[in-house]
Design a protein around this motif. Structure first.
Motif, PDB file in Angstrom:
ATOM      1  N   ASN A 107      -2.195  -9.291   0.890  1.00  0.00           N
ATOM      2  CA  ASN A 107      -3.177  -9.596   1.677  1.00  0.00           C
ATOM      3  C   ASN A 107      -4.622  -8.687   1.119  1.00  0.00           C
ATOM      4  O   ASN A 107      -4.181  -8.071   0.437  1.00  0.00           O
ATOM      5  CB  ASN A 107      -2.466  -8.619   3.283  1.00  0.00           C
ATOM      6  N   ARG A 109      -6.861  -6.377   2.036  1.00  0.00           N
ATOM      7  CA  ARG A 109      -6.768  -5.205   1.664  1.00  0.00           C
ATOM      8  C   ARG A 109      -5.749  -4.069   0.275  1.00  0.00           C
ATOM      9  O   ARG A 109      -6.122  -3.461  -0.669  1.00  0.00           O
ATOM     10  CB  ARG A 109      -6.878  -4.354   3.275  1.00  0.00           C
ATOM     11  N   LYS A 110      -4.140  -4.313   0.820  1.00  0.00           N
ATOM     12  CA  LYS A 110      -3.549  -4.006  -0.349  1.00  0.00           C
ATOM     13  C   LYS A 110      -4.057  -4.683  -1.903  1.00  0.00           C
ATOM     14  O   LYS A 110      -3.915  -3.873  -2.597  1.00  0.00           O
ATOM     15  CB  LYS A 110      -2.504  -4.648  -0.258  1.00  0.00           C
ATOM     16  N   ASN A 112      -7.379  -5.130  -2.303  1.00  0.00           N
ATOM     17  CA  ASN A 112      -8.710  -4.722  -3.001  1.00  0.00           C
ATOM     18  C   ASN A 112      -8.171  -3.204  -3.396  1.00  0.00           C
ATOM     19  O   ASN A 112      -9.136  -2.468  -4.130  1.00  0.00           O
ATOM     20  CB  ASN A 112      -9.191  -4.713  -1.899  1.00  0.00           C
ATOM     21  N   LEU A 113      -7.239  -2.363  -3.065  1.00  0.00           N
ATOM     22  CA  LEU A 113      -7.090  -1.102  -3.204  1.00  0.00           C
ATOM     23  C   LEU A 113      -6.669  -1.204  -4.748  1.00  0.00           C
ATOM     24  O   LEU A 113      -6.779   0.069  -5.459  1.00  0.00           O
ATOM     25  CB  LEU A 113      -5.490  -0.794  -1.610  1.00  0.00           C
ATOM     26  N   SER A 126     -14.598 -10.234  -1.282  1.00  0.00           N
ATOM     27  CA  SER A 126     -14.422 -10.885   0.539  1.00  0.00           C
ATOM     28  C   SER A 126     -12.835 -10.925   1.010  1.00  0.00           C
ATOM     29  O   SER A 126     -13.264 -11.267   2.111  1.00  0.00           O
ATOM     30  CB  SER A 126     -15.593 -10.939   0.842  1.00  0.00           C
TER      31      SER A 126
END
Length: 154
Positions: A107, A109-110, A112-113, A126
């Protein structure tokens, strides 16, 4: 990526100016003249295999920053489980979008981490679109035109 060898042409027919930009002295050989062709492509090695990462002319301006989409692609390609990746800029929505083929269920969020370990915050995408298979041109390159059409359909 540059190409050299006996199969590389001598230049563009009757176009010395373009030939002199594309056909240059090999940067790896300082002992004698060795002509190579600058493809305009960017690549990297992964597990001993040269991987195509994008075009050298993929610079965008996003939130006041000049960004090479290929830098984002190179970072994303090094994330574990990513098989193929393409970064595009959605001018209408003013956002960086990643298309990725992966054997993991990511996903945004993961993902981008992982990217934050390699890229500054202003280069974070984004949107993340996971694909079962990345579209390719007849030449075997990622089909950016098809991916841009997918962007406009969203």
């Amino acid at each position: 990526i540059v190409l050299g060898g006996i199969g590389v042409g001598l230049g563009y027919w009757n176009n010395k100016e373009v030939s002199d930009k594309a056909f240059v002295q090999s940067p790896l050989n300082g002992k004698y003249f060795e002509r190579v062709y600058k493809t305009g492509d960017i690549g990297y090695y992964k597990d001993g295999i040269m991987m195509f990462a994008g075009r050298a002319d993929s610079q965008i301006k996003h939130r006041g920053n000049r960004i090479e989409l290929s830098d984002i692609e190179c970072a994303a390609a090094s994330v574990e489980g990513i098989k193929a990746v393409c970064a595009l800029y959605d001018n209408e929505k003013q956002e960086i979008v990643i298309f990725a083929q992966s054997d993991k269920d990511w996903n945004l969020r993961k993902f981008n981490l992982e990217l934050k370990k390699m890229l500054p915050p202003y280069m974070m995408p984004s949107k993340l679109n996971l694909l079962d298979k990345m579209p390719h041109t007849p030449n075997g390159k990622i089909d950016r035109v098809t991916l841009k059409k997918l962007l406009s359909e969203e």
